[in-house]
Scaffold this active site. Structure first.
Site, mmCIF file in Angstrom:
data_model
loop_
_atom_site.group_PDB
_atom_site.id
_atom_site.type_symbol
_atom_site.label_atom_id
_atom_site.label_comp_id
_atom_site.label_asym_id
_atom_site.label_seq_id
_atom_site.Cartn_x
_atom_site.Cartn_y
_atom_site.Cartn_z
ATOM 1 C CB CYS A 2 -4.616 5.362 -8.484
ATOM 2 S SG CYS A 2 -5.905 4.567 -7.537
ATOM 3 N NE ARG A 27 1.382 5.984 -9.302
ATOM 4 C CZ ARG A 27 2.212 6.644 -8.510
ATOM 5 N NH1 ARG A 27 3.513 6.603 -8.735
ATOM 6 N NH2 ARG A 27 1.763 7.359 -7.517
ATOM 7 C CD1 TRP A 72 -3.904 -1.887 -5.171
ATOM 8 C CD2 TRP A 72 -4.497 -0.362 -3.647
ATOM 9 N NE1 TRP A 72 -3.798 -2.465 -3.926
ATOM 10 C CE2 TRP A 72 -4.163 -1.550 -2.975
ATOM 11 C CE3 TRP A 72 -4.899 0.736 -2.891
ATOM 12 C CZ2 TRP A 72 -4.228 -1.686 -1.594
ATOM 13 C CZ3 TRP A 72 -4.960 0.614 -1.521
ATOM 14 C CH2 TRP A 72 -4.625 -0.592 -0.882
ATOM 15 C CG ASN A 96 -3.026 8.561 -7.041
ATOM 16 O OD1 ASN A 96 -3.427 7.681 -6.267
ATOM 17 N ND2 ASN A 96 -1.759 8.928 -7.105
ATOM 18 N N GLY A 97 -5.548 9.248 -4.934
ATOM 19 C CA GLY A 97 -5.476 9.773 -3.566
ATOM 20 C C GLY A 97 -6.690 9.295 -2.796
ATOM 21 C CD GLU A 461 12.479 -8.666 1.510
ATOM 22 O OE1 GLU A 461 11.683 -8.086 2.272
ATOM 23 O OE2 GLU A 461 12.377 -8.625 0.280
ATOM 24 C CE LYS A 465 9.828 -9.155 -1.488
ATOM 25 N NZ LYS A 465 10.381 -7.828 -1.456
ATOM 26 C CD GLU A 468 5.279 -8.286 -2.365
ATOM 27 O OE1 GLU A 468 6.362 -8.573 -1.818
ATOM 28 O OE2 GLU A 468 5.028 -7.171 -2.835
ATOM 29 C CG HIS A 484 10.668 -19.931 23.277
ATOM 30 N ND1 HIS A 484 10.844 -20.437 24.539
ATOM 31 C CD2 HIS A 484 11.908 -19.604 22.826
ATOM 32 C CE1 HIS A 484 12.133 -20.398 24.859
ATOM 33 N NE2 HIS A 484 12.797 -19.907 23.825
ATOM 34 C CE LYS A 585 8.358 -1.007 -7.110
ATOM 35 N NZ LYS A 585 8.655 -2.137 -6.199
#
Ligand code: F6R
Length: 590
Positions: A2, A27, A72, A96-97, A461, A465, A468, A484, A585
């Site tokens: 947010c 955000r 978000w 926000n929070g 990584e 990526k 995502e 294995h 983000k």
């Protein structure tokens, strides 16, 4: 998570709030909204979807006071109703929070006869402010926030007042100063090019913002003076330039990120050396991509300094009752410096007497307050939700930290090797041809990234990526572990991308390529080791050649290759790589 922005002045708040929300969108982007004071009334506009969904409704608005929010979702699904702002009586807020005790507060308010119109935790704050309002908005906000547990950056307005009252606890909030106008926002980029001077509010602060000035109070409503700082965000650096997406633009900025991070290290080197003297154990913590940088930091410390090192995801680390002991240093790695788990892990380490080193791209973030030393990652603003240049900057910073721990000075041989890397990163970012491999990945049922040791760290990584930004199923896996169990998943619908940059381990990883191909799987190899392509030319379908470099620095080029592959695949599949679904983000919640 947010983003919030507020404006009080003489210009049209609608335009300013809209543009600010566009800049804050990374955000969170599942819904957006704004509220304006127009002729003694509050107008609220909120919509599910990205900020641009507000545009048609803002055209007819003219107001001098406004607050906005891009969300978000945490409590309550993305919808028009759950979008902010939330109102109670004449009070309207954005938040926000997370209000952790919202359920019990809601129950009490319901018993008092209050009616709720959303499923959010934030609406509780609006009702509490309304309940405490007895003619003074600042006083009402102060009383309401005393009831809240969790985190908040909030702004409240009232229909008959030309001002905003803002409050913060554990969620970022800054004030921006203009001439005859003032602002409030979640972060500096939201005010880039608008405000040159800002104040970062402290936990517990309450600010009254009018066109003529800003008063800041502590939790007891005592006036306090907070420092005024230059806004470090530059608006030119926030544009797309000639790139279609921020992800591509930021991949092309990897060379600068590595170079500037190297340069900036000189400013903290002595302080770091002092903090690390006597350190006999190192723990790296981070989340997501920052954790993947931690995996590399661990290898650097063990290889260069021969000191035991661990890498942990911050969310696991803080809840496992970790053992610190004398001589422990904790490196907390975070692009944003806001990630709740990483910040809390750093706070825990500090409270247990460990030396805490923050490695971050945001030098005024919450994480820096918990650290003994801040090692800058000089990547510049990263707008794409998926981390790219911040990761390579983190790897460069960790390389330098490990060399410092090992006692190598600025003239050392390893240090010099790092100066060579920006031009090699540029070669990869500008010339890599990942299109055909991306096409193969886009058609696959699953994509596996495999490597050994440092290449394994880059494999995880690459896998994250790709998941995502393209939403493809896959995994990053140690090449030696394949046989294995995971080999059972390999068939003609799977692609295995091998990363191979360590000549000493090449033969072993080549075996894994053979194992995949002989089970009908498709293989691709990203390598800078001589002879690999020749040996595997009839086995692997695609090769991506990386420039030769020191094996410890290879993640700076191999990561660009796997991140670019993820980008190309996302574009082929028609995804928005800058704003992947369900993500944001800065993850300021647990
Ligand atoms: C992946 C990604 C995330 C972040 C993670 C930590 O591309 O961006 O996995 O790396 O959320 O964020 P920071 O580094 O801000 O703590």
């Amino acid at each position: 998570m947010c983003g919030i922005i507020g404006y009080v002045g003489k210009r049209n708040a609608a335009k300013i709030i809209y543009e600010g929300l566009k800049r804050l969108e990374y955000r969170g982007y599942d819904s957006a909204g704004a509220a304006f004071i127009c002729g003694g009334k509050t107008a609220v506009i909120k919509k599910e979807g990205k900020v641009e969904a507000l545009a048609p409704y803002l055209n007819g608005v003219y107001a001098n006071v406004g607050i906005g929010h891009t969300r978000w979702a945490t409590h309550g699904k993305p919808s028009d109703i759950n979008a902010h702002p939330h109102s109670a009586g004449e009070i309207t807020i954005v938040h926000n929070g997370i209000i952790e005790n919202y359920a019990e507060l809601k129950e009490t308010l319901l018993r008092d006869g209050v009616a709720f119109s959303s499923d959010t935790d934030s609406e509780v704050a609006a009702h509490l402010i309304n309940k405490f309002y007895k003619g003074d908005l600042t006083e009402a906000v102060s009383q309401a926030v005393k009831m809240l547990k969790g985190s908040y950056a909030l702004m409240a307005i009232r229909a008959d007042e030309n001002r905003i009252v803002a409050a913060r606890y554990k969620s970022p909030l800054i004030i921006g100063y203009g001439g005859g106008e003032n602002f409030c926002a979640s972060d500096e980029p939201a005010l880039a090019g608008i405000c040159e001077r800002i104040t970062v509010l402290e936990d517990g602060d309450i600010a009254e913002i009018t066109a003529d000035g800003v008063n800041i109070y502590d939790g007891n409503l005592q006036l306090v003076i907070r420092g005024v700082l230059p806004n470090l965000a530059v608006s030119e650096s926030l544009g797309l330039g000639d790139c279609p997406h921020y992800m591509l633009k930021e991949l092309k900025e990897v060379p600068k990120s590595v170079q500037f991070t190297h340069k900036a290290f000189a400013d903290v080197e002595e302080k770091l050396k002092t903090a690390l003297s006597g350190v006999s154990r190192v723990i790296f913590v981070g989340c997501g991509t920052a954790y993947h940088a931690a995996l590399i930091g661990k290898r650097y410390v063990e290889s260069f300094a021969r000191i035991p090192a661990e890498a942990e995801t911050a969310g696991e680390f803080r809840y496992k009752n970790p053992v610190f002991g004398a001589g422990t240093a904790v490196f907390a790695i975070s692009q944003s410096g806001e990630t709740a788990d990483t910040v809390e892990a750093a706070r825990l380490a500090k409270s247990e007497g460990a030396k805490v080193i923050a490695v971050t791209n945001c030098l005024r973030s919450e994480l820096t307050r918990a650290a003994d030393v801040v090692v800058p990652v000089a990547a510049g603003p990263e707008i794409c939700v998926a981390a790219t240049k911040s990761y390579t900057g983190q790897v460069a910073a960790l390389y330098l930290c490990a060399l410092t721990l090992a006692g190598e000075n600025a003239d050392g041989e390893r240090r010099k090797l790092l100066w060579e890397m920006p031009k090699l990163c540029k070669k990869v970012a500008d010339n890599i041809d990942a299109g055909a491999l991306a096409q193969m990945c886009a058609c696959a049922r699953g994509v596996y990234f495999l490597g050994r040791d440092i290449d394994y760290a880059v494999a995880v990584e690459g896998s994250l990526k790709l998941k995502e930004v393209s939403y493809l199923q896959g995994e990053g896996y140690p090449a030696g572990e394949l046989k294995h169990g995971t080999l059972a998943l390999i068939d003609g619908a799977t692609v295995c991308v091998f990363i191979l940059t360590d000549a000493d381990l090449a033969g072993k990883t080549e075996n894994a390529v053979e194992q995949v191909v002989s089970r009908g799987g498709k293989a691709a190899v990203i390598t800078n080791v001589g002879g690999v392509e020749e040996r595997l030319k009839n086995k692997a379908e695609y090769f991506i050649a990386l420039p030769e470099c020191d094996k410890y620095l290879s993640p700076l080029v191999s990561a660009v290759a796997v991140q670019m592959l993820a980008y190309r695949t996302a574009v082929i599949l028609g995804r928005d790589p800058d704003k992947p679904r369900n993500l944001a983000k800065s993850v300021t919640v647990e």
